[in-house]
Design an enzyme around this catalytic site. Structure first.
Site, short mmCIF file in Angstrom:
data_model
loop_
_atom_site.label_atom_id
_atom_site.label_comp_id
_atom_site.label_asym_id
_atom_site.label_seq_id
_atom_site.Cartn_x
_atom_site.Cartn_y
_atom_site.Cartn_z
N GLU A 96 -5.35 -8.77 0.99
CA GLU A 96 -5.83 -8.30 2.25
C GLU A 96 -7.35 -7.99 2.12
O GLU A 96 -7.75 -7.30 0.91
CB GLU A 96 -5.05 -7.12 2.89
CG GLU A 96 -3.65 -7.20 3.50
CD GLU A 96 -3.20 -5.86 4.20
OE1 GLU A 96 -4.13 -5.11 4.69
OE2 GLU A 96 -2.12 -5.75 3.96
N GLU A 132 0.81 -1.24 -0.02
CA GLU A 132 0.08 -0.01 0.10
C GLU A 132 0.78 1.38 0.15
O GLU A 132 0.76 1.96 1.11
CB GLU A 132 -1.12 0.12 1.27
CG GLU A 132 -1.76 -0.97 1.29
CD GLU A 132 -3.00 -0.94 2.59
OE1 GLU A 132 -2.83 -0.08 3.23
OE2 GLU A 132 -3.90 -1.92 2.46
C1 BGP Z 1 -3.99 -2.23 5.74
C2 BGP Z 1 -2.50 -2.34 6.04
C3 BGP Z 1 -2.29 -3.26 7.15
C4 BGP Z 1 -3.40 -3.16 8.33
C5 BGP Z 1 -5.11 -3.01 7.84
C6 BGP Z 1 -5.85 -2.58 8.55
O1 BGP Z 1 -4.10 -0.72 5.31
O2 BGP Z 1 -1.78 -2.95 5.12
O3 BGP Z 1 -1.11 -2.93 7.91
O4 BGP Z 1 -3.27 -2.48 9.43
O5 BGP Z 1 -4.96 -2.14 6.76
O6 BGP Z 1 -6.23 -1.36 8.76
P1 BGP Z 1 -6.11 -0.48 10.27
O7 BGP Z 1 -5.05 -1.24 11.08
O8 BGP Z 1 -5.68 0.76 10.11
O9 BGP Z 1 -7.11 -0.83 10.99
#
Ligand code: BGP
Length: 458
Positions: free
Chosen positions: A360, A162
């Site tokens: 993801e 990302e």
């Molecule tokens: C994505 C990232 C992760 C993870 C996930 C959940 O953007 O790659 O590292 O953290 O989101 O989001 P958050 O942790 O901000 O709730």
């Protein structure tokens, strides 16, 4: 009805070094920022409080096995491997990553390795981070070292996770260090990240390694409020800025001409060198990871832009709150399952149907303790979230989209940047006090789905 997936479909989950491993010698921007502004982190919990993968990697890999993962993505910490970013390689870090990679392979779990997941070594940030081309070269050296050390056993590499997020967080919207709000600097960071990516791809090709290399992008399909040309234009510009600013260079080897023209007309283009174009063209990937959490809904602006205000993407659109949208209230993100299908169809129709997988997808929920039944979290909402998304993904595959797998965020509840442990995402519950791990209902559901390579739905 039975939803069956293609043979050798990748079932697994994703995580990252900084969010799971725990303390290390090399400082990152997160350690530095937390030490100065702990109030920016939920309940004042910082990156030293992880799920201790550094100590527990062996038993955690056993748990991955129990969840019937055939693949798993995590990242290498640049700051652990090369504490000052550019100098000596830390032999303990090499041992650690060798052990993890070997154990995964031994257990039949294919390692997918990301080189950069938001965790800039502080020594590199002190040089200006991605604003400085020397850091681009330092990253390329780090990537090459990783390929040399682990490239015989890691066959799926990702240069960045990302990459738009550190741009947004660090240089536009103030949720990552260095908390700058400046579009031109943001554009420079994004541009240099693409150059860094391309240099890593170049190094990988030059080394003739056995595997493949790609990148993981968070694609947020941009939906206009209506078909009114002003709304459609707003959605198009949001798409250019947040998706195509990375998608086009890595899949087509060049930036969209209308993005370049737009930024040029506002004098927001980064400084380019004549040779950059060749480099970017060489950064084309073999495999795209798609992170999908939420769509982006936009409409044309309701008000005129304040010309004194800093230039921002929102000069061209307002966010649109669609009435009745389904929300994950804990994270404040809309849940829109067809988005996963729309992404795949866009890749198929406009980008030559590249090899890709969902790298993801997930749902962060607060206070999951309230769902404990007989000692286990019954996260039925997560199971529903997964199978609804999988249904749309299945439709995409049946219509010819080249999607090779599905990884969830995440395996064990982990530390989530500024949200720390507010929202839990894991298949496995983590007790922060004792570090005890307990499989949630969703973990069992996923294990069965992975084993059967299919699931049943009414
Ligand atoms: C994505 C990232 C992760 C993870 C996930 C959940 O953007 O790659 O590292 O953290 O989101 O989001 P958050 O942790 O901000 O709730």
């Amino acid at each position: 009805m039975k939803y069956a997936f293609p043979d050798n479909f990748w079932w697994g989950s994703a995580s990252s070094a900084l969010q799971t491993e725990g303390a290390r010698e090399g400082e990152t921007t997160w350690d530095y920022w937390f030490a100065r502004e702990p109030n920016r982190f939920h309940n004042g919990v910082g990156p030293q409080h992880t799920s201790t993968f550094y100590q527990n990697w062996k038993t955690d890999i056993q748990l991955l096995k129990q969840l019937n993962h055939n693949s798993f993505r995590t990242s290498i910490s640049w700051a652990r491997l090369i504490p000052d970013g550019i100098g000596e390689v830390n032999p303990e870090a090499v041992d650690f990553y060798n052990q993890v990679i070997d154990e995964l392979n031994e257990q039949g779990i294919t390692p997918f390795i990301t080189l950069f997941h938001f965790d800039m070594p502080m020594a590199m940030q002190e040089l200006g981070g991605w604003e400085n081309r020397d850091v681009v070269d330092a990253y390329a050296r780090y990537a090459q070292i990783c390929f040399e050390l682990f490239g015989d056993r890691v066959l799926h590499w990702f240069t960045f996770n990302e990459p738009i997020v550190p741009v947004e967080g660090g240089y536009l919207y103030d949720f990552h260090y260095p908390n700058v709000v400046d579009f031109r600097r943001a554009a420079t960071v994004a541009y240099h990240t693409v150059l860094a990516h391309a240099k890593a791809v170049q190094a990988y090709r030059a080394g003739h390694y056995a595997g493949e290399i790609g990148i993981v992008l968070n694609l947020t399909p941009s939906y206009p409020r209506s078909q009114n040309p002003a709304d459609v234009k707003a959605a198009h510009i949001a798409d250019l800025m947040f998706n195509r600013s990375f998608l086009d260079p890595v899949l087509r080897g060049e930036y969209p001409a209308d993005l370049v023209a737009l930024l040029k007309s506002y004098d927001q283009l980064p400084a380019c060198k004549p040779e950059d174009g060749f480099l970017i063209a060489e950064g084309k990937i073999d495999l795209l990871g798609v992170n999908y959490y939420q769509p982006r809904r936009v409409k044309c602006r309701d008000s005129a832009v304040n010309p004194q205000a800093p230039f921002m993407p929102e000069w061209f659109f307002d966010n649109y709150e669609m009435p009745g949208r389904k929300m994950n209230p804990y994270r404040g993100w809309e849940i829109y399952e067809p988005g996963i299908y729309d992404i795949l169809v866009n890749l198929r129709d406009n980008y030559g149907n590249p090899r890709c997988f969902i790298s993801e997808n997930g749902m962060g929920v607060e206070n999951e303790q309230r769902f404990i039944e007989n000692g286990q979290i019954n996260d039925h909402y997560r199971i529903e979230f997964i199978f609804e998304h999988l249904t749309w993904l299945h439709k995409g595959i049946s219509e010819g989209c080249n999607c090779l797998g599905y990884h969830m965020w995440t395996f064990i509840d982990n530390w989530s940047w500024c949200n720390a442990y507010k929202n839990r995402y894991g298949f496995i519950q983590l007790d922060l006090e004792t570090q005890m791990r307990t499989i949630k209902k969703s973990g069992e559901w996923f294990a069965a789905t992975a084993l059967n390579n299919s699931f049943e739905k009414e």
